[in-house]
Design a protein around this motif. Sequence first.
Motif, mmCIF file in Angstrom:
data_model
loop_
_atom_site.group_PDB
_atom_site.id
_atom_site.type_symbol
_atom_site.label_atom_id
_atom_site.label_comp_id
_atom_site.label_asym_id
_atom_site.label_seq_id
_atom_site.Cartn_x
_atom_site.Cartn_y
_atom_site.Cartn_z
ATOM 1 N N ILE A 60 0.864 -1.168 0.000
ATOM 2 C CA ILE A 60 0.000 0.000 0.000
ATOM 3 C C ILE A 60 0.906 1.226 0.000
ATOM 4 C CG2 ILE A 60 -1.826 -1.205 1.285
ATOM 5 C CD1 ILE A 60 -1.081 0.633 3.669
ATOM 6 N N ASN B 48 2.269 3.803 1.755
ATOM 7 C CA ASN B 48 2.383 4.202 3.155
ATOM 8 C C ASN B 48 2.535 5.703 3.327
ATOM 9 O OD1 ASN B 48 2.826 2.052 5.550
ATOM 10 N ND2 ASN B 48 3.207 1.133 3.555
ATOM 11 N N ALA C 76 -0.892 7.173 2.879
ATOM 12 C CA ALA C 76 -1.744 6.801 4.008
ATOM 13 C C ALA C 76 -1.401 7.627 5.246
ATOM 14 C CB ALA C 76 -1.588 5.315 4.308
ATOM 15 N N ASP D 299 -3.658 0.079 10.624
ATOM 16 C CA ASP D 299 -3.874 -1.366 10.390
ATOM 17 C C ASP D 299 -5.321 -1.796 10.561
ATOM 18 O OD1 ASP D 299 -1.277 -1.899 9.701
ATOM 19 O OD2 ASP D 299 -0.702 -2.727 11.650
ATOM 20 N N PRO E 259 -5.815 -0.717 5.745
ATOM 21 C CA PRO E 259 -5.419 -1.305 4.466
ATOM 22 C C PRO E 259 -6.450 -2.349 4.040
ATOM 23 C CG PRO E 259 -3.650 -1.429 6.113
ATOM 24 C CD PRO E 259 -4.909 -1.098 6.831
ATOM 25 N N PHE F 255 -6.437 1.746 0.532
ATOM 26 C CA PHE F 255 -6.579 1.930 1.978
ATOM 27 C C PHE F 255 -7.639 3.009 2.197
ATOM 28 C CE2 PHE F 255 -3.553 5.139 0.659
ATOM 29 C CZ PHE F 255 -4.002 6.269 1.323
#
Length: 348
Positions: free
Chosen positions: A158, A160, A163, A276, A293, A336
């Motif tokens: 993903i 990161n 996010a 998470d 995610p 995500f």
Amino acid sequence: MRVSLKDVAQLAGVSIKTVSNVVNHYEHVTPAMRERVQRAIDELGYRPNLTARNLRKGRTGIIALAVPELGNPYFAELAGEVIDAAAEHELTVLLDHTRGEREREVLVSQGFRARVIDGLILSPLELEPEDLSARTDDVPLVLLGEREYALPYPHIAIDNVAAARSAVRHLIRLGRTRIAFLGARTDSPNRPAQLRLQGWREELKAAGLEGGERLAAPTGGWDRGDGAEGMARLLDSGVRPDAVFAYNDLVAVGAMRVLHERGLRVPWDVAVVGFDDVPESRYGAVTLTTISPDKKAIARLAVSSLVSSLERAAAQRVNGNGDAPPEQQPSVFAPFRLLERESTLGRR
């Protein structure tokens, strides 16, 4: 007594080859014939002999999933999703626990189970590019996570940085200006930690807010106790954040416990965001705002990539070009989303 293809063929009034085509999902079977054979299969309770089928294909029907921590709820959930996705391809999943240790990750990647498995899905933390460059095992490999190796293996991750920026942006929109990052470990090759720290810095800089080292709080690891210890050290240093973006949900849960013990209310005094979306984040006394995610998408992408690699390898063997060098595989990013809960919004 075990029901055979011949039994199904006799009941359906067709050839054994036709039954085999239906069982193996070949396309060139008419809908009427497929339905006729399926009725006979259901009536007799026929189950394919997967072991025999795999032996004919030169496979075991088993793939491996190697993760750093099976005790971590994120990896436990991901493992369940991989098992479900593999079952759709009639594959069994063997789980390996590397503990995030380089030696163990090298051992797994170099194929110490090569005679047992058809392919490997590996989520490494410490593995270095040279470890994979030296790989001689021909078992197909799919990599999970954020470490980029620039090697010819499918890679599922993903974004990161994006996010982390989404999490920090949410806190800024709520009026928070002293936003700490809990879980900064510059001494670790843990790529997700580095990328999330990068996203935290970029979003603060874009908003003209402080993102200096005094707000980047390290932790000894990434479990609940590590989050509690890191939060306590940050407060004891005299820094008083009005928000915390934690490396993951477990660190965030430990941090919220210390904030409660120090008489600081979440989210009124300190807002908290995790990462998470593990079950614990949904059912605590204060539910946790978190980055979620898409674990199902990650699992499906990983399994489908591995199946494609298996089919490609089989085709190369048939065509006599099994030694052809593999092509570079681009990274594939799963989606995500930010889930807003009580740790930033309070109870409504």
